[in-house]
Design a protein around this motif. Structure first.
Motif, PDB file in Angstrom:
ATOM      1  N   PHE A 211       0.111   0.080  -0.913  1.00  0.00           N
ATOM      2  CA  PHE A 211       0.150   1.489  -0.572  1.00  0.00           C
ATOM      3  C   PHE A 211       1.293   1.980   0.341  1.00  0.00           C
ATOM      4  O   PHE A 211       1.936   3.002   0.164  1.00  0.00           O
ATOM      5  N   ALA A 212       0.936   1.562   1.591  1.00  0.00           N
ATOM      6  CA  ALA A 212       1.977   1.887   2.586  1.00  0.00           C
ATOM      7  C   ALA A 212       3.359   1.806   2.512  1.00  0.00           C
ATOM      8  O   ALA A 212       4.435   2.701   2.613  1.00  0.00           O
ATOM      9  N   ALA A 213       3.799   0.592   1.905  1.00  0.00           N
ATOM     10  CA  ALA A 213       5.006   0.505   1.649  1.00  0.00           C
ATOM     11  C   ALA A 213       5.479   1.144   0.310  1.00  0.00           C
ATOM     12  O   ALA A 213       6.744   1.806   0.204  1.00  0.00           O
ATOM     13  N   GLU A 235      -5.129   1.882   4.353  1.00  0.00           N
ATOM     14  CA  GLU A 235      -5.982   2.459   5.504  1.00  0.00           C
ATOM     15  C   GLU A 235      -5.718   4.050   5.396  1.00  0.00           C
ATOM     16  O   GLU A 235      -5.043   4.813   4.647  1.00  0.00           O
ATOM     17  N   PRO A 236      -6.372   4.757   6.415  1.00  0.00           N
ATOM     18  CA  PRO A 236      -6.597   6.124   6.367  1.00  0.00           C
ATOM     19  C   PRO A 236      -5.081   6.524   6.580  1.00  0.00           C
ATOM     20  O   PRO A 236      -4.146   6.172   7.133  1.00  0.00           O
ATOM     21  N   LEU A 237      -4.913   7.811   5.940  1.00  0.00           N
ATOM     22  CA  LEU A 237      -3.434   8.253   5.732  1.00  0.00           C
ATOM     23  C   LEU A 237      -3.518   9.520   6.604  1.00  0.00           C
ATOM     24  O   LEU A 237      -4.101  10.290   6.466  1.00  0.00           O
ATOM     25  N   GLU A 238      -2.298   9.332   7.787  1.00  0.00           N
ATOM     26  CA  GLU A 238      -2.025  10.665   8.256  1.00  0.00           C
ATOM     27  C   GLU A 238      -1.190  11.718   7.534  1.00  0.00           C
ATOM     28  O   GLU A 238      -0.201  11.280   7.194  1.00  0.00           O
ATOM     29  N   LEU A 239      -1.847  12.958   7.154  1.00  0.00           N
ATOM     30  CA  LEU A 239      -1.128  13.672   6.207  1.00  0.00           C
ATOM     31  C   LEU A 239       0.267  14.003   6.822  1.00  0.00           C
ATOM     32  O   LEU A 239       1.107  14.165   6.115  1.00  0.00           O
TER      33      LEU A 239
END
Length: 314
Positions: A211-213, A235-239
């Motif tokens: 996801f992060a990549a 991991e939780p996503l900082e909007l």
């Protein structure tokens, strides 16, 4: 009839094949002789007791399949009828769709959940346009193979990721323009292929691993669509980070939303089965097992030893 029942006895979850009474269809329901049942991660989650999937055990597991209506011979398929790991199922009429001529019943079973998922992803979550570069994770999985074909049919280009070289060949055979094995470096590669622009959309059924990549692979205003989490939740996503990546969109869709009425179900499933009947969509059945091997089927799925769709045959 025979059915696969899950139960808990204080230890690991158990799947057993038992003789149970035939289901009794109520008003508006059909008694269907099951010819094939689809094996899905949501069945694994149900066995493990994850909400909102779980019925109170002991219960017959499975929700997807296809078969013949008892007494009429009508062929039907479904993707949300509980108790589908069985020789017979009571299916509400508004939850089944007709299987058209030219589509084998087991292929219809294999096409329902994953095919409908792929169809709404390319037509609703992000309508793929001609020339778009698209990332398809788990490109040799059941959804991934269908997604790739549907993206290509709409004029898009596919960079698929797979876990092995053998699976990479399957993704290429489905139409992937490029395949990255092992997930490393896919953002850089899709930017190269798109002339530095990035992907219009990332279709991610893997989750934590990718996801992060994936956010770094997108073009400005691109879409990250997380439709599953085979490797665990991200991991939780900082909007606020979406702004820095180029004003991105993120969606967590579910098939239930896109099939929430009988009309939506018939339209979506009808489009998939029409693609199959016309030869525009090749549904790969990666394995067929008898009901008695339901637990082994789950183990294959969890270990990612499968490609395409895994079926149980009553």
């Amino acid at each position: 009839m025979q059915a696969v029942v899950y139960e808990r006895t204080g230890g690991p979850e158990v799947l057993t094949v038992r003789e149970v009474p035939d289901p009794e269809p109520g008003e508006g329901a059909l008694l269907v002789d099951v010819e094939a049942a689809g094996v899905n991660f949501r069945d694994v989650y149900e066995r493990e007791g994850r909400r909102p999937y779980t019925a109170t055990p002991p219960a017959v597991i499975g929700v997807e399949g296809a078969g013949t209506v008892a007494g009429t011979g009508e062929r039907v398929a479904w993707l949300d009828v509980r108790g589908s790991y069985a020789t017979r199922v009571a299916a509400p009429r508004d939850k089944v769709v007709p299987v058209p001529d030219g589509v084998d019943t087991d292929v219809a079973a294999a096409a329902m959940l994953q095919g409908c998922t792929a169809q709404y992803l390319v037509s609703e979550s992000y309508p793929v346009a001609e020339g778009d570069w698209v990332v398809v994770h788990a490109g040799a999985g059941g959804v991934g193979l269908l997604l790739t074909q549907l993206v290509r049919a709409r004029g898009g280009h596919v960079l698929a990721t797979t876990s092995t070289g053998e699976k990479a060949e399957l993704a290429r055979a489905a139409g992937a323009d490029e395949v990255v094995v092992g997930y490393e470096g896919f953002p850089e590669r899709v930017r190269e292929l798109s002339g530095g622009v990035g992907a219009a959309v990332v279709y991610d059924g893997v989750g934590r691993t990718t996801f992060a990549a994936g956010l770094t692979a997108l073009r400005p205003t691109g879409r990250m669509i997380l439709y599953g989490a085979a490797s665990g939740q991200p991991e939780p996503l900082e909007l606020h980070s979406l702004a820095g990546h180029g004003s991105l969109y993120v969606q967590r869709p579910t098939l239930a939303t896109y099939t929430r009425t009988p009309e939506l179900l018939r339209t979506l499933a009808g489009a998939v089965l029409d693609h199959v009947a016309a030869g525009r969509l090749d549904v790969r059945i990666g394995g067929r097992r008898p009901l008695a091997q339901a637990r082994e089927a789950h183990e294959d799925l969890e270990a990612r030893r499968t490609t395409g769709k895994l079926l149980l045959l009553p």
